[in-house]
Design an enzyme around this catalytic site. Structure first.
Site, PDB file in Angstrom:
ATOM      1  N   ASP A   1       6.672  -4.778   7.151  1.00 38.60           N
ATOM      2  CA  ASP A   1       6.660  -4.284   5.772  1.00 38.60           C
ATOM      3  C   ASP A   1       6.967  -2.792   5.803  1.00 38.60           C
ATOM      4  O   ASP A   1       6.831  -2.138   6.846  1.00 38.60           O
ATOM      5  CB  ASP A   1       5.295  -4.532   5.112  1.00 38.60           C
ATOM      6  CG  ASP A   1       5.272  -4.068   3.666  1.00 38.60           C
ATOM      7  OD1 ASP A   1       6.299  -4.209   2.974  1.00 38.60           O
ATOM      8  OD2 ASP A   1       4.236  -3.531   3.214  1.00 38.60           O
ATOM      9  N   SER A   2       7.337  -2.256   4.648  1.00 43.35           N
ATOM     10  CA  SER A   2       7.554  -0.809   4.567  1.00 43.35           C
ATOM     11  C   SER A   2       6.231  -0.059   4.728  1.00 43.35           C
ATOM     12  O   SER A   2       6.240   1.132   5.002  1.00 43.35           O
ATOM     13  CB  SER A   2       8.196  -0.464   3.224  1.00 43.35           C
ATOM     14  OG  SER A   2       7.386  -0.947   2.173  1.00 43.35           O
TER      15      SER A   2
ATOM     16  N   TYR B   1      10.291   2.061   0.157  1.00 44.88           N
ATOM     17  CA  TYR B   1      11.650   1.534   0.207  1.00 44.88           C
ATOM     18  C   TYR B   1      12.162   1.289  -1.232  1.00 44.88           C
ATOM     19  O   TYR B   1      13.357   1.332  -1.479  1.00 44.88           O
ATOM     20  CB  TYR B   1      11.679   0.186   0.933  1.00 44.88           C
ATOM     21  CG  TYR B   1      11.650   0.235   2.447  1.00 44.88           C
ATOM     22  CD1 TYR B   1      11.199   1.347   3.150  1.00 44.88           C
ATOM     23  CD2 TYR B   1      12.075  -0.870   3.181  1.00 44.88           C
ATOM     24  CE1 TYR B   1      11.171   1.347   4.545  1.00 44.88           C
ATOM     25  CE2 TYR B   1      12.051  -0.875   4.571  1.00 44.88           C
ATOM     26  CZ  TYR B   1      11.600   0.242   5.247  1.00 44.88           C
ATOM     27  OH  TYR B   1      11.577   0.236   6.619  1.00 44.88           O
ATOM     28  N   GLY B   2      11.228   1.012  -2.131  1.00 44.45           N
ATOM     29  CA  GLY B   2      11.567   0.481  -3.456  1.00 44.45           C
ATOM     30  C   GLY B   2      12.382   1.391  -4.338  1.00 44.45           C
ATOM     31  O   GLY B   2      12.954   0.959  -5.328  1.00 44.45           O
TER      32      GLY B   2
ATOM     33  N   CYS C   1       8.019  -7.644   3.219  1.00 49.19           N
ATOM     34  CA  CYS C   1       8.350  -6.660   2.179  1.00 49.19           C
ATOM     35  C   CYS C   1       9.344  -7.263   1.186  1.00 49.19           C
ATOM     36  O   CYS C   1      10.423  -7.722   1.581  1.00 49.19           O
ATOM     37  CB  CYS C   1       8.956  -5.434   2.851  1.00 49.19           C
ATOM     38  SG  CYS C   1       9.486  -4.151   1.725  1.00 49.19           S
ATOM     39  N   ASN C   2       8.983  -7.259  -0.086  1.00 49.60           N
ATOM     40  CA  ASN C   2       9.869  -7.822  -1.107  1.00 49.60           C
ATOM     41  C   ASN C   2      11.176  -7.047  -1.192  1.00 49.60           C
ATOM     42  O   ASN C   2      12.255  -7.630  -1.297  1.00 49.60           O
ATOM     43  CB  ASN C   2       9.179  -7.781  -2.471  1.00 49.60           C
ATOM     44  CG  ASN C   2       8.032  -8.745  -2.567  1.00 49.60           C
ATOM     45  OD1 ASN C   2       8.163  -9.828  -3.099  1.00 49.60           O
ATOM     46  ND2 ASN C   2       6.885  -8.368  -2.031  1.00 49.60           N
ATOM     47  N   THR C   3      11.080  -5.709  -1.141  1.00 46.83           N
ATOM     48  CA  THR C   3      12.281  -4.887  -1.275  1.00 46.83           C
ATOM     49  C   THR C   3      13.228  -5.119  -0.102  1.00 46.83           C
ATOM     50  O   THR C   3      14.440  -5.292  -0.293  1.00 46.83           O
ATOM     51  CB  THR C   3      11.887  -3.390  -1.357  1.00 46.83           C
ATOM     52  OG1 THR C   3      10.963  -3.209  -2.434  1.00 46.83           O
ATOM     53  CG2 THR C   3      13.091  -2.524  -1.588  1.00 46.83           C
TER      54      THR C   3
ATOM     55  N   GLU D   1      -1.408   3.192  -3.627  1.00 46.53           N
ATOM     56  CA  GLU D   1      -1.529   4.065  -2.446  1.00 46.53           C
ATOM     57  C   GLU D   1      -2.635   5.103  -2.651  1.00 46.53           C
ATOM     58  O   GLU D   1      -3.285   5.520  -1.702  1.00 46.53           O
ATOM     59  CB  GLU D   1      -0.210   4.814  -2.235  1.00 46.53           C
ATOM     60  CG  GLU D   1       0.942   3.939  -1.906  1.00 46.53           C
ATOM     61  CD  GLU D   1       1.165   3.826  -0.423  1.00 46.53           C
ATOM     62  OE1 GLU D   1       0.974   4.803   0.278  1.00 46.53           O
ATOM     63  OE2 GLU D   1       1.522   2.720   0.012  1.00 46.53           O
TER      64      GLU D   1
ATOM     65  N   CYS E   1       5.931  -7.732  -5.329  1.00 44.20           N
ATOM     66  CA  CYS E   1       5.776  -6.528  -4.504  1.00 44.20           C
ATOM     67  C   CYS E   1       4.472  -6.668  -3.721  1.00 44.20           C
ATOM     68  O   CYS E   1       3.468  -7.149  -4.264  1.00 44.20           O
ATOM     69  CB  CYS E   1       5.736  -5.289  -5.399  1.00 44.20           C
ATOM     70  SG  CYS E   1       5.370  -3.767  -4.502  1.00 44.20           S
ATOM     71  N   THR E   2       4.513  -6.238  -2.465  1.00 44.79           N
ATOM     72  CA  THR E   2       3.332  -6.388  -1.598  1.00 44.79           C
ATOM     73  C   THR E   2       2.074  -5.719  -2.145  1.00 44.79           C
ATOM     74  O   THR E   2       0.970  -6.153  -1.862  1.00 44.79           O
ATOM     75  CB  THR E   2       3.627  -5.724  -0.239  1.00 44.79           C
ATOM     76  OG1 THR E   2       4.152  -4.415  -0.484  1.00 44.79           O
ATOM     77  CG2 THR E   2       4.597  -6.533   0.573  1.00 44.79           C
ATOM     78  N   HIS E   3       2.261  -4.630  -2.907  1.00 44.57           N
ATOM     79  CA  HIS E   3       1.091  -3.868  -3.368  1.00 44.57           C
ATOM     80  C   HIS E   3       0.398  -4.492  -4.581  1.00 44.57           C
ATOM     81  O   HIS E   3      -0.764  -4.204  -4.838  1.00 44.57           O
ATOM     82  CB  HIS E   3       1.520  -2.451  -3.749  1.00 44.57           C
ATOM     83  CG  HIS E   3       1.785  -1.566  -2.577  1.00 44.57           C
ATOM     84  ND1 HIS E   3       2.709  -1.874  -1.612  1.00 44.57           N
ATOM     85  CD2 HIS E   3       1.237  -0.374  -2.211  1.00 44.57           C
ATOM     86  CE1 HIS E   3       2.737  -0.901  -0.709  1.00 44.57           C
ATOM     87  NE2 HIS E   3       1.849   0.013  -1.048  1.00 44.57           N
TER      88      HIS E   3
HETATM   89  N1  DGL Z   1       6.690  -3.253   0.358  1.00 39.79           N
HETATM   90  C1  DGL Z   1       7.408  -2.936  -0.865  1.00 39.79           C
HETATM   91  C2  DGL Z   1       7.707  -4.249  -1.612  1.00 39.79           C
HETATM   92  O1  DGL Z   1       7.077  -5.263  -1.400  1.00 39.79           O
HETATM   93  C3  DGL Z   1       6.607  -2.006  -1.756  1.00 39.79           C
HETATM   94  C4  DGL Z   1       6.472  -0.606  -1.195  1.00 39.79           C
HETATM   95  C5  DGL Z   1       7.798   0.129  -1.084  1.00 39.79           C
HETATM   96  O2  DGL Z   1       8.431   0.448  -2.110  1.00 39.79           O
HETATM   97  O3  DGL Z   1       8.210   0.376   0.045  1.00 39.79           O
HETATM   98  O4  DGL Z   1       8.598  -4.245  -2.429  1.00 39.79           O
END
Ligand code: DGL
Length: 305
Positions: free
Chosen positions: A16-17, A48-49, A79-81, A185, A219-221
């Protein structure tokens, strides 16, 4: 006398990011206990997003290669992104099976739609835990089921979720929520500012997509904001079924592991090792709330810029 079958404990890389992908690892542990997990959070280059396709692909491919070099035999892009923007690039750069979160998330939305309307019970074709359409075959006819996806700006720009949901015959709307990752965060998962931001995002999204029945957290968060999202939906008078892709990804990964490692040792306890590209203290502190258990030892690595 027959020899006992030799068991194997596969090494599964999870990327993941940041630490949000630990929600996916959390779902993987009970489903595939007999594995060794290597988790990488690319915290130095997060988020990353908000970045371009080229940058996200470069970061994601270098992170994936690092996990392969550490011995990963199968890779989960938690990571979704990174999945939305770079899954094909990552798959092409590694000689091991790679799975992302978007297809399993879409599949979870399809299952929710059937639950909301049991008459829509056509089952999609699955291969490697992924949804596969047969050439010339019409998608399942549950087009009335409308899914609203909340995600980062990059994920929304890719329309990966819309493509995956439409391929299953589901209607989709997407809403970029760039302020949510920084709020999580910051630890503001239960905070009036976050509630206010959610109210603005959800009101805007539901004004454009009033028919939405399911809210997919892309999104993971966002799973950490689920209580706040539920509260906000109730406050604006628009309750929705909320789903995220973590559990669905873990189930699809279990199917992939069963296919590639049929002699998996299921009696073994999982082992794991964590890597991060920035502050170990922050990873340990925030990571614990994503994983649901203490993140004891984290190794700092440098993947460059
Ligand atoms: N892990 C990213 C996602 O799931 C969220 C955090 C990021 O923007 O890197 O999209």
């Amino acid at each position: 006398m027959s020899q006992p079958t030799k068991t194997h404990s596969p090494t599964i890389g999870v990327f993941d990011s940041g630490f949000g992908g630990l929600t996916v690892l959390r779902s993987l542990l009970p489903l595939i206990p007999g594995a060794h997990y290597i988790y990488l959070g690319d915290t130095a280059r997060l988020p990353y997003g908000s970045k371009s396709h080229e940058t996200i692909a470069r970061y994601a491919v270098s992170s994936a290669k690092f996990l392969h070099e550490q011995g990963a035999e199968l890779l989960v892009i938690a990571c979704n992104t990174a999945t939305a923007m770079a899954l094909p690039e990552i798959q092409q750069s590694l000689p091991i099976p790679v799975i992302g979160v978007v297809q399993p998330g879409a599949h979870a939305a399809l299952a929710t739609g059937k639950h909301l309307d049991p008459s829509q019970d056509r089952v999609p074709h699955l291969r490697d835990g992924l949804i596969v359409a047969k050439v010339g075959e019409a998608p399942p006819s549950n087009a009335a089921h409308h899914v609203l996806v909340l995600a980062t700006s990059a994920t929304v720009q890719s329309h990966a979720y819309t493509h995956a949901l439409n391929a299953l015959g589901l209607e989709a709307s997407e809403k970029a929520c760039p302020l949510l990752v920084p709020l999580v965060e910051e630890g503001w998962t239960n905070h009036p500012v976050t509630d206010e931001v959610l109210k603005i995002y959800l009101t805007e999204a539901l004004t454009s997509a009033p028919a939405a029945q399911t809210l997919l957290l892309g999104c993971t968060h966002y799973p950490l904001l689920e209580p706040a999202i539920r509260r906000t939906l109730a406050a604006i008078g628009h309750p929705l079924t909320i789903i995220d892709s973590a559990d669905a990804t873990a189930r699809a990964t279990a199917a992939l592991v069963a296919q590639h490692f049929p002699s998996l040792d299921t009696t073994r306890k999982p082992t794991y090792i964590f890597y991060a590209t920035d502050s170990i203290e922050k990873f340990q502190h925030l990571g614990s709330s994503f994983l649901g258990q203490p993140v004891a030892e984290v190794n700092l690595i440098d993947l460059g810029g």
